[in-house]
Scaffold this active site. Structure first.
Site, PDB file in Angstrom:
ATOM      1  N   ASP A  26       0.814  -1.212   0.000  1.00 33.43           N
ATOM      2  CA  ASP A  26       0.000   0.000   0.000  1.00 33.43           C
ATOM      3  C   ASP A  26       0.852   1.269   0.000  1.00 33.43           C
ATOM      4  O   ASP A  26       2.061   1.241   0.259  1.00 33.43           O
ATOM      5  CB  ASP A  26      -0.881   0.053   1.254  1.00 33.43           C
ATOM      6  CG  ASP A  26      -1.994  -0.966   1.243  1.00 33.43           C
ATOM      7  OD1 ASP A  26      -2.009  -1.817   0.335  1.00 33.43           O
ATOM      8  OD2 ASP A  26      -2.847  -0.912   2.146  1.00 33.43           O
ATOM      9  N   ASP A  27       0.172   2.391  -0.264  1.00 37.58           N
ATOM     10  CA  ASP A  27       0.619   3.773   0.009  1.00 37.58           C
ATOM     11  C   ASP A  27       1.585   4.379  -0.996  1.00 37.58           C
ATOM     12  O   ASP A  27       1.901   5.563  -0.897  1.00 37.58           O
ATOM     13  CB  ASP A  27       1.228   3.900   1.411  1.00 37.58           C
ATOM     14  CG  ASP A  27       0.186   3.804   2.506  1.00 37.58           C
ATOM     15  OD1 ASP A  27      -1.011   3.636   2.175  1.00 37.58           O
ATOM     16  OD2 ASP A  27       0.559   3.892   3.692  1.00 37.58           O
ATOM     17  N   HIS A  49      -5.610   2.767  -4.168  1.00 35.18           N
ATOM     18  CA  HIS A  49      -5.688   2.949  -2.710  1.00 35.18           C
ATOM     19  C   HIS A  49      -6.316   4.314  -2.415  1.00 35.18           C
ATOM     20  O   HIS A  49      -6.062   4.886  -1.364  1.00 35.18           O
ATOM     21  CB  HIS A  49      -4.293   2.836  -2.109  1.00 35.18           C
ATOM     22  CG  HIS A  49      -4.255   2.559  -0.634  1.00 35.18           C
ATOM     23  ND1 HIS A  49      -5.121   1.679  -0.006  1.00 35.18           N
ATOM     24  CD2 HIS A  49      -3.442   3.049   0.345  1.00 35.18           C
ATOM     25  CE1 HIS A  49      -4.839   1.642   1.279  1.00 35.18           C
ATOM     26  NE2 HIS A  49      -3.825   2.463   1.518  1.00 35.18           N
ATOM     27  N   HIS A 106      -6.096   9.007   0.344  1.00 35.18           N
ATOM     28  CA  HIS A 106      -5.938   8.124   1.507  1.00 35.18           C
ATOM     29  C   HIS A 106      -6.735   8.643   2.709  1.00 35.18           C
ATOM     30  O   HIS A 106      -6.255   8.674   3.832  1.00 35.18           O
ATOM     31  CB  HIS A 106      -4.459   7.982   1.884  1.00 35.18           C
ATOM     32  CG  HIS A 106      -4.168   6.783   2.753  1.00 35.18           C
ATOM     33  ND1 HIS A 106      -4.366   6.783   4.120  1.00 35.18           N
ATOM     34  CD2 HIS A 106      -3.693   5.544   2.447  1.00 35.18           C
ATOM     35  CE1 HIS A 106      -4.006   5.607   4.617  1.00 35.18           C
ATOM     36  NE2 HIS A 106      -3.597   4.832   3.620  1.00 35.18           N
ATOM     37  N   TYR A 154      -7.002   2.387   5.706  1.00 31.12           N
ATOM     38  CA  TYR A 154      -7.364   1.964   7.067  1.00 31.12           C
ATOM     39  C   TYR A 154      -8.275   0.740   7.063  1.00 31.12           C
ATOM     40  O   TYR A 154      -8.847   0.393   8.095  1.00 31.12           O
ATOM     41  CB  TYR A 154      -8.030   3.121   7.831  1.00 31.12           C
ATOM     42  CG  TYR A 154      -7.303   4.437   7.687  1.00 31.12           C
ATOM     43  CD1 TYR A 154      -6.090   4.661   8.347  1.00 31.12           C
ATOM     44  CD2 TYR A 154      -7.802   5.453   6.873  1.00 31.12           C
ATOM     45  CE1 TYR A 154      -5.406   5.863   8.199  1.00 31.12           C
ATOM     46  CE2 TYR A 154      -7.132   6.652   6.726  1.00 31.12           C
ATOM     47  CZ  TYR A 154      -5.936   6.848   7.387  1.00 31.12           C
ATOM     48  OH  TYR A 154      -5.257   8.041   7.231  1.00 31.12           O
ATOM     49  N   HIS A 176       3.407  -2.226   3.360  1.00 29.98           N
ATOM     50  CA  HIS A 176       3.532  -0.868   2.829  1.00 29.98           C
ATOM     51  C   HIS A 176       4.907  -0.685   2.188  1.00 29.98           C
ATOM     52  O   HIS A 176       5.934  -0.929   2.838  1.00 29.98           O
ATOM     53  CB  HIS A 176       3.324   0.158   3.939  1.00 29.98           C
ATOM     54  CG  HIS A 176       1.959   0.088   4.554  1.00 29.98           C
ATOM     55  ND1 HIS A 176       1.617  -0.885   5.474  1.00 29.98           N
ATOM     56  CD2 HIS A 176       0.853   0.856   4.357  1.00 29.98           C
ATOM     57  CE1 HIS A 176       0.351  -0.710   5.834  1.00 29.98           C
ATOM     58  NE2 HIS A 176      -0.131   0.320   5.170  1.00 29.98           N
TER      59      HIS A 176
END
Length: 252
Positions: free
Chosen positions: A51-52, A104, A108, A145, A200
């Site tokens: 992710d991210d 994603h 965010h 989340y 991540h």
């Protein structure tokens, strides 16, 4: 004679109540949009999912995966760690290497408290950016989340997205070391259907320590490292631009 007749009747009723599906259609069935998926649908695989990004470690992560002949899935945002367009080279490198590109969300944010319109904007802005950068839009996403309440799932269902969470949390976001993350995978084990972990790409330890360990762990346990789409029986995980209905604008 009576016994044979009763048997035939019972078989006929069973066929109506429990119709036998065409095996080919079962194999080809894609995951349903707007339904939370936590792990793979088949054994013998591991779907490394990050992710991210995109971020400064994206290119290095792609190199590590490519060297091992492994495929991963990148759940990218539009603006979390700088503008996605500034990572054009890394984005195109990951896609060209055969890794799955997924969403994603744009900023965010907490999707569970957003309206359907706001959620749609979060998704379509990432879509447009990826159409601009690699010519396709994603069919998969992971919610920030891991929040799936409110209008989120109904909206994502309408947008045609497969919603992914996880069944193993590496804990890198919670300051856990790669060694602590490794223990979680060992505890989860390599049996049963394959894992979709929460990791991540924005942490050096995840990219440079945990990922090589996972590649080796998978090899030791005869697990094939595949994309999330592949581990769910979906060959691609992307849509052609013709499926895109955005307005062409997606600036940071």
């Amino acid at each position: 004679m009576l016994t044979n007749t009763l048997t035939a009747l019972l078989l006929a009723v069973s066929a109506i109540a429990y119709p036998i599906e065409d095996p080919i259609s079962v194999i080809k069935r894609a995951p349903s949009p707007g339904v939370v998926i936590t792990k793979c649908s088949q054994p013998g695989v591991l779907a490394l999912a990050y992710d991210d990004g995109p971020y400064q470690y994206t290119s290095t992560l792609v190199d590590i995966l490519d060297k091992a002949g492994a495929k991963g899935t990148f759940f990218w945002t539009g603006t979390l760690y700088g503008c996605i367009y500034k990572q054009k080279a890394a984005v195109q490198k990951a896609y060209a290497s055969g890794h799955q590109i997924a969403s994603h969300t744009w900023t965010h944010s907490h999707m569970g408290s957003m309206s359907a319109s706001q959620i749609t904007t979060e998704m379509t802005k990432v879509e447009q950016a990826l159409v601009n950068l690699i010519g396709k839009k994603p069919a998969y996403m992971r919610p920030p989340y891991l929040e799936t309440g409110g209008q989120f799932l109904p909206t994502l269902r309408g947008l045609g997205y497969k919603v992914i969470t996880d069944d193993v949390d590496a804990g890198d976001w919670n300051n856990q070391t790669p060694q602590q993350s490794e223990q979680k995978f060992q505890q989860a084990g390599a049996g049963g259907n394959g894992h979709i972990p929460l990791m991540h790409e924005t942490y050096s330890g995840t990219v440079n320590t945990l990922t090589p360990w996972l590649i080796n762990w998978a090899k030791q346990n005869n697990l094939k490292l595949v994309t999330v789409a592949e581990c769910l029986g979906d060959a691609d995980g992307m849509y052609q631009p013709g499926n895109f209905t955005g307005n062409g604008q997606s600036t940071c």
